[in-house]
Design an enzyme around this catalytic site. Structure first.
Site: not given
Ligand SMILES: O=C[C@H](O)COP(=O)(O)O
Length: 214
Positions: A85, A133
């Site tokens: 992550h 992401e």
């Molecule tokens: O693990 C989840 C991601 O980092 C997305 O986070 P978010 O939905 O707060 O933007």
């Protein structure tokens, strides 16, 4: 669509969110899962919600103080794990080792990456799925599917070019059903999200909104 809710270290009640995930999962064709902190895995899994770890280390049983063993999170009830992550980056060799460790423990794997080039590299390691992401959109409430749709489409292309069996999720700023639909229209098979549910006053309502159009 797979909706994977990462609780990070947000100050939410992990059991309450897990119960919401379990209940909403029963009302939709979408697949819902929740990834709490490692110390909360067992209590969350006991709710009956599909439970994922946020991370495992590339290790086996032995002298690894402070690290997270894939077998231990599986014993606690997790069925899968996030890896690499954006907030828990690993070196390439360690991502590879962690994918192997997770597979050995029977865990499903989602390897996260920042961009399509990294997605291609991650897919080459043979996880079950990858998740693109853009770090700058995480936690902003601005969905990647709207702010940077090309990155999702390019990530899907990059993963399929390497291994068509590797699913692609996208994440960052996803918080509504329209965001999930847009992610699917771009070729994503699921979404990885956190703040839209973990910081919601009513996680059940937030989850219902996410899956309502599916
Ligand atoms: O693990 C989840 C991601 O980092 C997305 O986070 P978010 O939905 O707060 O933007």
């Amino acid at each position: 669509m797979f909706v994977l809710v990462n609780l990070k270290t947000y100050p939410c009640d992990p059991v309450a969110v897990a119960e919401a995930v379990r209940d909403v999962d029963e009302s939709t064709d979408a697949r819902l899962a929740v990834a709490p902190q490692a110390t909360h895995l067992e209590r969350v899994a006991d709710t009956g919600a599909e439970t994922w770890a946020q991370h495992v280390d590339p290790i086996d049983h032995g002298s690894n103080t402070g690290q997270t063993l894939a077998e231990s999170v599986a014993d606690a009830g997790a069925v899968g794990t996030l890896l690499n992550h954006s907030e828990r980056r690993l070196k390439l060799a360690d991502i590879d080792g962690a994918v192997r460790a997770a597979e050995h423990a029977g865990l499903e794997t989602v390897v996260c990456a920042n961009n399509p080039a990294q997605i291609g590299a991650a897919a080459a390691l043979g996880p079950d799925a990858v998740a693109v992401e853009p770090p700058e959109l995480i936690g902003t409430g601005t969905p990647v599917s709207q702010a940077d749709p090309d990155i999702v489409e390019d990530a899907v292309d990059a993963a399929q070019h390497v291994d068509r069996d590797v699913s692609v999720l996208c994440g960052a700023g996803i918080s509504t059903g329209d965001d999930v639909v847009a992610a699917g229209d771009l070729g994503s098979e699921g979404v990885l999200l956190a703040s839209g549910v973990a910081k919601a006053d009513d996680p059940t309502a937030a989850l219902e909104d996410l899956v309502e159009p599916l």
